[in-house]
Design a protein around this motif. Sequence first.
Motif: not given
Lengths: 264, 314, 252
Positions: A17-21, A135-141, A143-150, A235-238
Amino acid sequence: MHINVFDHYHFQDSLIHRLDARVKAAVTVAFILSNAILPDGNWLAFAVAWLVLLLGNDLSRLGLGYTFKRSYIVLPFVLVAISVIFSPLGKPLAQWHLGFITLIPTNFGVARFFSILVRSWLSVQMAILLVATTQFPDLIHAFEHLRLPRILTTIIAFLYRYLFVLTDEALRLLRAREARSASLQGRKRGGRLTWRAKVTGSMVGQLFLRSYERSDRIYYAMLGRGYTGHLRTLNPHAMTRLDWLALILSLAVLSFIQLLGWVR
Amino acid sequence: MLLSPAPLHIPDGFLTPFISLVFWGATMIMVGLAISKTNKTLGERQIPLMGLMAAFIFAAQMLNFPVAGGTSGHFLGGALAAIVLGPWAGILVMTAVIAVQALLFQDGGLLVMGANIFNMGILTVVIGFGLYRMVIHRKIGARLVAAGLASWLATMAAALLTSLQLWLSGASRLEIVLPAMLGVHTPIGLGEALITVAALAFIERTRPDLLTSEKAASGGGRGWIIAGIIVSLLAVLLSPLASGSPDGLERVAENLGFLEIGQSAPCEILPDYTIPFLGETHLSTIIAGMVGALVLLGLLILLGRSLRKSPPHT
Amino acid sequence: MPVKHPPDYEITIPECKGDILRIRDLRFAYPDGRVALRGVSLNVCEGEKVAVVGPNGAGKSTLMLHLNGILRGHGSISIAGMSITRENLPIIRAMVGLVFHNPDDQLFSPTVFDDVAFGPLHMGLPEAEVYTRVDEALAAVQMDDFGKRLSHHLSAGQKKRIAIATVLAMRPQILVLDEPSSGLDPRARRSLINLLRELPITMLISTHDLAMVEELFPRMVIMDEGFVVADGPTAKLLEDGVLLEAHGLEKP
């Protein structure tokens, strides 16, 4: 029915659960790809992949059978593949006479059928594990990090948020239809097909208009908070060292599975 | 279960990596085009609108209704989305819907998502909008008939392409999967058509400003008519050909080298391997398809009339 | 049927220097021809808490949408001396915090954090400041630990509070609330009233909840058919049964 039916996230405090999405999404896709390129009939490799899946279930503290219990959703589609059993390639295993049809299962066909089944069954379980631990919002984040179009991630975020509101509205419409469709005994229920379609179509039209008008109000709410056409997000994920470690280990295990599958 | 969509959402494991990647490529090109077009032409208001429309399509797929023989009319929504939002925005909306169905509900796989988006979100939009665009300046009656035909055909084309992908991946035998898929989707497509027509008629009655021809035409130019006609013709010609002589299609695919790359081992159909009822099946598929189309046309005309006669709700 | 009531009361607006909100002869008609505002004038002073009441269709919500330039009618509006122009819009929108009637329209992001951060982010604040603002706003509505929660899991009362936090995060000078207490159960309504009492900020609300107005808002404005028909101390207006009845209101 409650909105929670749609929420497949299963709250737990675990390593997975704690791993980066991003790590979880990447490993899921890699796992599915790995299954897809394994040659047919490599049961050993498939078995190791299944062990990886079990380990994932265990590490996420969901219980060993968690994803297995939810994997039945692929079953209906298996019907599509049954015809492959009777592939003309390979050695015939038996001859079944059904009336004037003769069906001949072959060793190639059976191996192919069960390989498709296993691939599909393993893949869907990994996808279930992904949404159960992320969590689905984390998944969306992610995808944003993975350069999916905004624009796509934004539509998906809106879809996720209003999914619950609009399905509630749809259910209210359905209930209203139920409440008004009485049937007299001995009479056929429901009216003509075109009439039924018209009722359903009007419900769809109504749902459309409500959604359309709601999008106007949301637009106003966005304007009121400074929206000018460009969306910004934090971009709160690191990635931590643990995330990198998990990613590398997983990819190493998947490479090992490929090795098992291809080198004989 | 409320969410039991038509069997068009292919799960992972059924398509080979090659076929999956080919359709991911095609999908990415189309979605990329759609993104650059929408970024250029549409206002900032469009973002919440597309998000809500995606949620709407998702919710509307729950509103099914019985058609005949235990099958339910399900709503895919590609044609409707394209007609009310324009083709490019329609593609983005359908992409989001299919992505969330796969990610959140495992309805359709991840590696095969490209194929699923292509079948249900791009093909349906091209056919749906292309055929509707032809009659966009006509009266509502003509537009409704076109929308109905387009959505039926879009569903059938999606079923056809799904069958072909499964066959090229060696996950099913063409002479079985094709009649089965087309057969199942004939009533499903009928439901799609009826719902689309009734929904458009409802919108026309209550908010005609949303369906004005200038507004719809601004979403996509005349090129869409050509694309729509070509894709529709391909679908119409290919399905009887494929069900009538799968061997011929198989040979074409083989000559193109599809089968060797596409499958880890090709499932060839031996010449002496025949099933007696096969001929009948093809014939009956073609006849069923034609009868279905005629029935649909009749129903659409009836529906169009009854909708025009009924007084507007106030 | 438009009923025009000349104000029977001399409008007693408390003495204040520099009105924070000044509206003069505001008129507005929707594109479909419906006239919503027929010449509204209103002054609000800094620190004042004013309630706008009146039947549905009186023009209350339309008025609210004008205050941060979402709708643009004829007439003049000035916020702390600034008129609403295209150049001023970003500042005006930061100064006037507008909370919509339905929190499901206001909370459009998947998580509470994303929603509260939306305003500060789009004001162009640096990242660290955005986090500070979010924490501060959530604390102000007593929802400190809700950042990670999903919006669709909240109760109606919680959604209302988060909706208020989304605009508080922009540190507005005026808080404008459209029907804040509607759709809440008694307990959630009570806790909302306590929250509104404690927020030290100029406040303009529209509502049907006269009991709340009596308790919280010293000044009341009655609107009907696009006009301001009365404007004065709440206690005084609530005693005039004839006036209330003429505009579809009931003394609590």
